[in-house]
Design an enzyme around this catalytic site. Structure first.
Site, PDB file in Angstrom:
ATOM      1  N   GLU A   1       0.738  -1.174  -0.154  1.00  0.00           N
ATOM      2  CA  GLU A   1       0.035   0.110   0.043  1.00  0.00           C
ATOM      3  C   GLU A   1       0.886   1.268   0.247  1.00  0.00           C
ATOM      4  O   GLU A   1       0.761   2.257  -0.925  1.00  0.00           O
ATOM      5  CB  GLU A   1      -0.966   0.200   1.284  1.00  0.00           C
ATOM      6  CG  GLU A   1      -1.881  -1.071   1.383  1.00  0.00           C
ATOM      7  CD  GLU A   1      -2.800  -1.098   0.192  1.00  0.00           C
ATOM      8  OE1 GLU A   1      -2.866  -0.099  -0.630  1.00  0.00           O
ATOM      9  OE2 GLU A   1      -3.553  -2.024  -0.045  1.00  0.00           O
TER      10      GLU A   1
ATOM     11  N   ASN B   1       1.207   3.729  -3.128  1.00  0.00           N
ATOM     12  CA  ASN B   1       0.998   5.262  -3.174  1.00  0.00           C
ATOM     13  C   ASN B   1       1.812   6.193  -3.497  1.00  0.00           C
ATOM     14  O   ASN B   1       1.887   7.136  -4.283  1.00  0.00           O
ATOM     15  CB  ASN B   1       0.400   5.330  -1.558  1.00  0.00           C
ATOM     16  CG  ASN B   1      -0.857   4.981  -1.403  1.00  0.00           C
ATOM     17  OD1 ASN B   1      -1.644   4.492  -2.169  1.00  0.00           O
ATOM     18  ND2 ASN B   1      -1.204   5.116  -0.058  1.00  0.00           N
TER      19      ASN B   1
ATOM     20  N   ARG C   1      -9.260   3.018  -7.918  1.00  0.00           N
ATOM     21  CA  ARG C   1      -8.447   3.221  -6.695  1.00  0.00           C
ATOM     22  C   ARG C   1     -10.020   2.900  -5.785  1.00  0.00           C
ATOM     23  O   ARG C   1     -10.993   3.772  -5.943  1.00  0.00           O
ATOM     24  CB  ARG C   1      -7.779   4.339  -6.206  1.00  0.00           C
ATOM     25  CG  ARG C   1      -6.796   4.673  -7.360  1.00  0.00           C
ATOM     26  CD  ARG C   1      -5.735   3.573  -7.626  1.00  0.00           C
ATOM     27  NE  ARG C   1      -5.202   2.706  -6.840  1.00  0.00           N
ATOM     28  CZ  ARG C   1      -4.419   1.619  -6.987  1.00  0.00           C
ATOM     29  NH1 ARG C   1      -4.296   1.086  -7.976  1.00  0.00           N
ATOM     30  NH2 ARG C   1      -3.992   0.897  -6.066  1.00  0.00           N
TER      31      ARG C   1
HETATM   32  N1  LIG Z   1       2.669   9.035  -1.126  1.00  0.00           N
HETATM   33  C1  LIG Z   1       1.629   9.945  -1.223  1.00  0.00           C
HETATM   34  N2  LIG Z   1       1.972  11.142  -2.145  1.00  0.00           N
HETATM   35  C2  LIG Z   1       0.757  12.061  -2.383  1.00  0.00           C
HETATM   36  N3  LIG Z   1      -0.479  11.460  -2.025  1.00  0.00           N
HETATM   37  C3  LIG Z   1      -0.667  10.403  -1.330  1.00  0.00           C
HETATM   38  C4  LIG Z   1       0.315   9.519  -0.882  1.00  0.00           C
HETATM   39  N4  LIG Z   1      -0.322   8.661  -0.542  1.00  0.00           N
HETATM   40  C5  LIG Z   1      -1.685   8.609  -0.378  1.00  0.00           C
HETATM   41  N5  LIG Z   1      -1.887   9.874  -0.840  1.00  0.00           N
HETATM   42  C6  LIG Z   1      -3.123  10.435  -0.981  1.00  0.00           C
HETATM   43  O1  LIG Z   1      -4.207   9.855   0.046  1.00  0.00           O
HETATM   44  C7  LIG Z   1      -5.101   9.317  -0.599  1.00  0.00           C
HETATM   45  C8  LIG Z   1      -5.537   7.986   0.186  1.00  0.00           C
HETATM   46  O2  LIG Z   1      -4.585   6.951  -0.046  1.00  0.00           O
HETATM   47  P1  LIG Z   1      -5.364   5.308   0.193  1.00  0.00           P
HETATM   48  O3  LIG Z   1      -3.975   4.616  -0.373  1.00  0.00           O
HETATM   49  O4  LIG Z   1      -5.812   5.540   1.279  1.00  0.00           O
HETATM   50  O5  LIG Z   1      -6.118   5.412  -0.958  1.00  0.00           O
HETATM   51  P2  LIG Z   1      -5.910   5.309  -2.500  1.00  0.00           P
HETATM   52  O6  LIG Z   1      -4.512   5.010  -3.089  1.00  0.00           O
HETATM   53  O7  LIG Z   1      -6.435   6.559  -3.366  1.00  0.00           O
HETATM   54  O8  LIG Z   1      -6.827   3.975  -3.003  1.00  0.00           O
HETATM   55  P3  LIG Z   1      -6.330   2.506  -2.692  1.00  0.00           P
HETATM   56  O9  LIG Z   1      -5.101   2.666  -2.114  1.00  0.00           O
HETATM   57  O10 LIG Z   1      -7.381   1.863  -2.189  1.00  0.00           O
HETATM   58  O11 LIG Z   1      -6.097   1.824  -4.156  1.00  0.00           O
HETATM   59  C9  LIG Z   1      -4.700   8.935  -2.044  1.00  0.00           C
HETATM   60  O12 LIG Z   1      -6.000   9.166  -3.089  1.00  0.00           O
HETATM   61  C10 LIG Z   1      -3.971  10.321  -2.528  1.00  0.00           C
HETATM   62  O13 LIG Z   1      -4.603  11.362  -2.749  1.00  0.00           O
HETATM   63 MG   LIG Z   2      -3.408   3.753  -2.008  1.00  0.00          MG
END
Ligand SMILES: Nc1ncnc2c1ncn2[C@@H]1O[C@H](COP(=O)(O)OP(=O)(O)OP(=O)(O)O)[C@@H](O)[C@H]1O
Ligand SMILES: [Mg+2]
Lengths: 101, 164
Positions: free
Chosen positions: B46, B50, B121
């Site tokens: 995860e 991200n 996502r």
């Molecule tokens: N390393 C990062 N840099 C920039 N933004 C981030 C980062 N990690 C998370 N985010 C932001 O936080 C939000 C939530 O992250 P999360 O991993 O919970 O969900 P997601 O990645 O959108 O979906 P999923 O992980 O379920 O596929 C993301 O949609 C993004 O906008």
């Molecule tokens: Mg994610």
């Protein structure tokens, strides 16, 4: 390796060993192509070969669910092992999808 | 036994698997349970995913067996740093990027919140990190990058008879 098969009005999607972001795009794209082109109502995700899944897998299932649920279609997850089950439960997917071990 | 390792890799989707395997191998000598192992692999997956897709905007997971989908888009160069530390049976994992950062961390951490719903996502990434590890800390500044720190107590303990 993933593969796709239409049986009656069901799309069967055999998921790969590891369902992550790297694999997810292709699976979504292919599944959607079948949903558009063939006369498919229901989608069955087969986890038989799958030993790993992260949130990318939830995205695959949720996305397909949104596309077919409004037309009365159902989504099934079959051959679900313990690790996959926990992920489905935690994300609330088990409430939307018929999960079968 | 205490141990540390660090891995620096390109922000490419192919490296998600590499990161998972590296962390799994790092803790292997503790004889972790299958459940622990999959918890750790999921949490690392995860955080690394991200960093690659949100931090650097590299979306080309849209591929198959090494092929890149034509519409996958450009590659934005960037590195992801994965650091692991084992001390007294406690695993510390840090995942760091110098990408775009997060404006509102508490909003980003809400289950089902995602800035990329059109790309399938689910917004469950942080929820999984929180559920599968004992401790999660997110530091981020817009324009500078993001650092995720996670901790898990390994139930298998720090000592295996006859090992040392
Ligand atoms: N390393 C990062 N840099 C920039 N933004 C981030 C980062 N990690 C998370 N985010 C932001 O936080 C939000 C939530 O992250 P999360 O991993 O919970 O969900 P997601 O990645 O959108 O979906 P999923 O992980 O379920 O596929 C993301 O949609 C993004 O906008
Ligand atoms: Mg994610």
């Amino acid at each position: 390796m993933e593969n796709f098969q239409v049986i009656d009005n069901c799309l069967m999607v055999k998921l790969p060993e590891e369902v992550d972001h790297y694999q997810a795009g292709y699976i979504c794209q292919e599944a959607d192509r079948f949903l558009m082109e063939e006369n498919v109502c229901h989608v069955v995700f087969d986890f038989e070969d799958t030993v790993f899944m992260d949130s990318s897998g939830i995205g695959i299932i949720m996305g397909r669910y949104k596309k077919i649920a409004c037309l009365g279609g159902k989504v099934y997850a079959i051959n679900v092992g313990r690790q996959i089950r926990r992920i489905l439960d935690l994300s609330g997917m088990s409430a939307l999808v018929e999960v079968l071990a | 036994m205490n141990n540390e390792m660090e891995l620096l890799f390109d922000a490419r989707s192919t490296n998600e698997g590499l990161a998972r395997v590296a962390v799994a191998a790092f803790v292997a000598h503790l004889n972790p349970t299958l459940e622990e192992l999959s918890d750790i692999k999921t949490a690392v997956s995860e955080a690394v995913t991200n960093a690659i897709i949100h931090g650097y905007g590299n979306l080309q997971g849209y591929s198959r067996h090494g092929e890149v989908r034509p519409s996958a888009g450009d590659y934005f160069p960037g590195k992801v740093r994965l650091a692991c530390k084992l001390a007294d049976g406690v695993l510390d994992v840090t995942v760091e990027d110098q990408g775009k950062g997060i404006e509102d961390i508490s909003k980003a951490m809400e289950p089902l919140y995602t800035t990329m719903p059109e790309l399938d996502r689910s917004g469950m990434g942080f929820a999984f990190m929180e559920a599968f590890m004992d401790h999660l800390e997110v530091e981020s500044s817009p324009g500078k990058g993001t650092r995720i720190h996670m901790r898990k107590k390994m139930t298998s303990g720090s000592w295996i008879p006859g090992e040392e």
